[in-house]
Design an enzyme around this catalytic site. Structure first.
Site, PDB file in Angstrom:
ATOM      1  N   CYS A  97      42.947  42.414  45.619  1.00 43.15           N
ATOM      2  CA  CYS A  97      43.642  43.268  44.538  1.00 43.15           C
ATOM      3  C   CYS A  97      43.262  42.680  43.020  1.00 43.15           C
ATOM      4  CB  CYS A  97      45.169  43.261  44.678  1.00 43.15           C
ATOM      5  SG  CYS A  97      45.854  41.811  44.784  1.00 43.15           S
ATOM      6  N   TYR A  98      43.745  43.238  41.887  1.00 43.21           N
ATOM      7  CA  TYR A  98      43.499  42.649  40.728  1.00 43.21           C
ATOM      8  C   TYR A  98      44.726  42.275  40.031  1.00 43.21           C
ATOM      9  CZ  TYR A  98      41.211  41.703  36.285  1.00 43.21           C
ATOM     10  OH  TYR A  98      40.480  41.153  35.040  1.00 43.21           O
ATOM     11  N   ILE A  99      44.846  40.882  39.743  1.00 41.65           N
ATOM     12  CA  ILE A  99      46.298  40.415  39.332  1.00 41.65           C
ATOM     13  C   ILE A  99      46.410  40.653  37.627  1.00 41.65           C
ATOM     14  CG2 ILE A  99      47.718  38.493  38.720  1.00 41.65           C
ATOM     15  CD1 ILE A  99      46.288  37.251  41.350  1.00 41.65           C
TER      16      ILE A  99
ATOM     17  N   THR B 257      39.653  39.495  46.249  1.00 44.54           N
ATOM     18  CA  THR B 257      39.165  40.290  47.503  1.00 44.54           C
ATOM     19  C   THR B 257      40.107  41.467  47.946  1.00 44.54           C
ATOM     20  OG1 THR B 257      40.367  38.662  49.255  1.00 44.54           O
ATOM     21  CG2 THR B 257      37.903  38.279  48.521  1.00 44.54           C
TER      22      THR B 257
ATOM     23  N   TYR C 254      39.286  14.457  48.410  1.00 42.81           N
ATOM     24  CA  TYR C 254      38.805  15.035  47.352  1.00 42.81           C
ATOM     25  C   TYR C 254      37.229  14.326  47.438  1.00 42.81           C
ATOM     26  CZ  TYR C 254      38.523  17.691  43.035  1.00 42.81           C
ATOM     27  OH  TYR C 254      38.138  18.898  41.833  1.00 42.81           O
TER      28      TYR C 254
END
Length: 495
Positions: free
Chosen positions: A217-219, A215, A404
């Protein structure tokens, strides 16, 4: 030819000026697959997904191409869905916009450097976790990270979703492993966070990126810690326990006494049945694994035994440790496992293994568990369709643990209604009870697009900080619309 088609064709033509044609995929099957992730796998398999297809799937080969793609999307208001590994489970890869580019990092798949002296490894975002693990094992090291998706998960996705693995009680989650990284923002700025053991140079800016779910940046590159590997020293412990509360108390005793087994889990009887059917005897199952140097393993094992002895009145019996070892050796799933699971859903109209994972302090987690199970069994109108309802605690910390929740059900409705009738109401009960008691609604799968209605309630007054990050780094809102951040009421693609 309608106007939407013309616009999409123009976008594809523009993208061809940024990357080569063989890096762009526009065939229908690929776009249909890219329109959603594992969250709506039943509807997807039944071919009834109704959210829009992305315009194209693009495979950049380096950070510079990612930069140019993001700048183009930012300038033209095109939704970008970062993808790496395709193992998302919370709708994080689902497309909710008519114009969208799925930017897939799997072609950026180089292991850049393994540095055993400094105990770290640097990889591109598309490197599979299993591939790095295999290389490290050859020289006596390990990533320490082992989610069930290990054979297919990739580092960009692992970091962006704040992944956790089965051995987290010893090694930590991905956020504890990341040393430094490289990422690209929508305006094209490339940031590199350098690799140091620690620093006090202001806020820890790694955490702007870790868990951002595409949401902000792009790693493109990640450096992670590595650990020495001692497989010959592994010890397994298994017990049948009278109730979940006793199991949680034993976990707490072990952890708060300072021991760090790599695995520490308590299963409810219902959840234990599907994992340990051959020995669970209708009881809860408590399991541990100790690993590391021999002295640490021996001390950890002694600590586990002392904790079990302290709560012996709630311990039914000990089980053969080899049964636990055998179970661990078959725990990870592969792409074939995923394909077989989906085919089973199609053939049998049932869903096995839906989960909602939460966390809380030691005092609260059992209350959440009991409240959730009671409400679902007594209030959920389709409770008779449930074929399993239970849970397990599998990741523990000095001040608390996770739960979980797992639930299976027969599907007695149209495929497109499955989530609305089954998963969503069950998940809503789990989230409501968790937030009511001060826990976190998402321990490790992230918010995705289907828990975003509770994001503000999760963060409360701190939502200001989260919202300000979005405004600062993605002011035009082109990064993964619908993930984490709430969307406007009545948005047509939100199910």
């Amino acid at each position: 030819m309608n106007s939407d088609t013309l616009v999409k064709e123009a976008i594809v033509a523009d993208v061809k000026k940024i990357v080569s044609e063989d890096q762009i995929v526009t065939d229908y099957e690929a776009l249909y697959d890219a329109s959603s992730d594992r969250y709506r796998k039943y509807a997807k398999a039944k071919r009834v997904l109704d959210n829009p297809l992305p315009t194209a799937v693009v495979y950049p080969k380096n950070a510079e191409e990612v930069k140019n793609l993001l700048m183009y999307a930012n300038e033209n208001g095109i939704n970008v869905i970062p993808r790496s590994g395709k193992t998302a489970t919370e709708g994080g890869l689902e497309n909710w916009k008519d114009l969208a580019l799925v930017i897939d990092g799997s072609k950026m798949n180089k292991i850049i450097k393994i540095d055993p002296y400094n105990m770290q490894a640097t990889v591109e975002a598309g490197v599979r976790l299993q591939d790095l693990e295999d290389e490290l094992r050859k020289i006596g090291y390990t990533t320490g990270h082992s989610p069930q998706s290990k054979p297919v998960a990739q580092y960009g996705g692992l970091v962006s979703t704040r992944s956790i693995g089965q051995f987290s009680t010893l090694y930590g989650g991905i956020e504890d492993m990341v040393v430094g990284l490289e990422c690209v923002f929508p305006n094209g700025h490339i940031s590199r966070i350098k690799n140091v053991s620690r620093r006090a140079g202001g806020p820890d800016i790694r955490h702007i990126v870790i868990g951002n779910e595409g949401t902000l940046c792009y790693i493109t590159e990640v450096t992670v810690k590595i650990f020495k590997y001692y497989p010959d020293n592994n010890k397994f412990f298994g017990y049948l326990v009278d109730d979940v509360e006793t199991g949680i108390k034993v976990l707490r005793e072990v952890i708060t006494n300072g021991y760090r087994p790599s695995v520490a889990r308590t299963y409810s009887p219902e959840d234990a049945r599907q994992h340990f059917y051959h020995f669970y005897e209708g009881k809860c199952v408590l399991i541990f694994m100790a690993e590391g140097p021999e002295g640490i393993v021996e001390a950890t094992g002694k600590g586990i035994e002392e904790a079990v002895e302290k709560f012996k009145d709630g311990i039914y019996k000990q089980v053969d440790s080899q049964l636990i070892a055998n179970w661990f050796n078959q725990l990870n799933w592969t792409q074939q496992t995923i394909d077989d699971e989906v085919q089973g859903m199609i053939d049998n109209d049932k869903h096995d293994g839906y989960t909602t994972e939460v966390s809380a302090d030691w005092e609260t987690i059992t209350k959440i568990y009991n409240n959730v199970i009671d409400r679902i069994r007594n209030e959920y109108p389709r409770a008779n369709d449930l074929t399993m309802l239970g849970g397990h605690s599998s990741h523990s910390y000095i001040n608390g643990t996770n739960m979980y929740f797992v639930y299976n059900y027969d599907i007695n409705c149209e495929p497109e209604d499955e989530m609305r009738i089954y998963h969503h109401p069950i998940q809503a009960i789990i989230v409501e009870e968790t937030l009511k008691l001060g826990g976190s609604m998402c321990h490790h799968h992230g918010i995705g697009k289907y828990r975003n209605e509770w994001t503000k309630q999760e963060h409360q007054s701190a939502y200001y900080m989260l919202e300000t990050l979005k405004e600062a780094f993605d002011p035009k809102g082109i990064m993964n619309y619908g993930n984490i951040y709430p969307v406007q009421e009545g948005y047509k693609y939100q199910k």
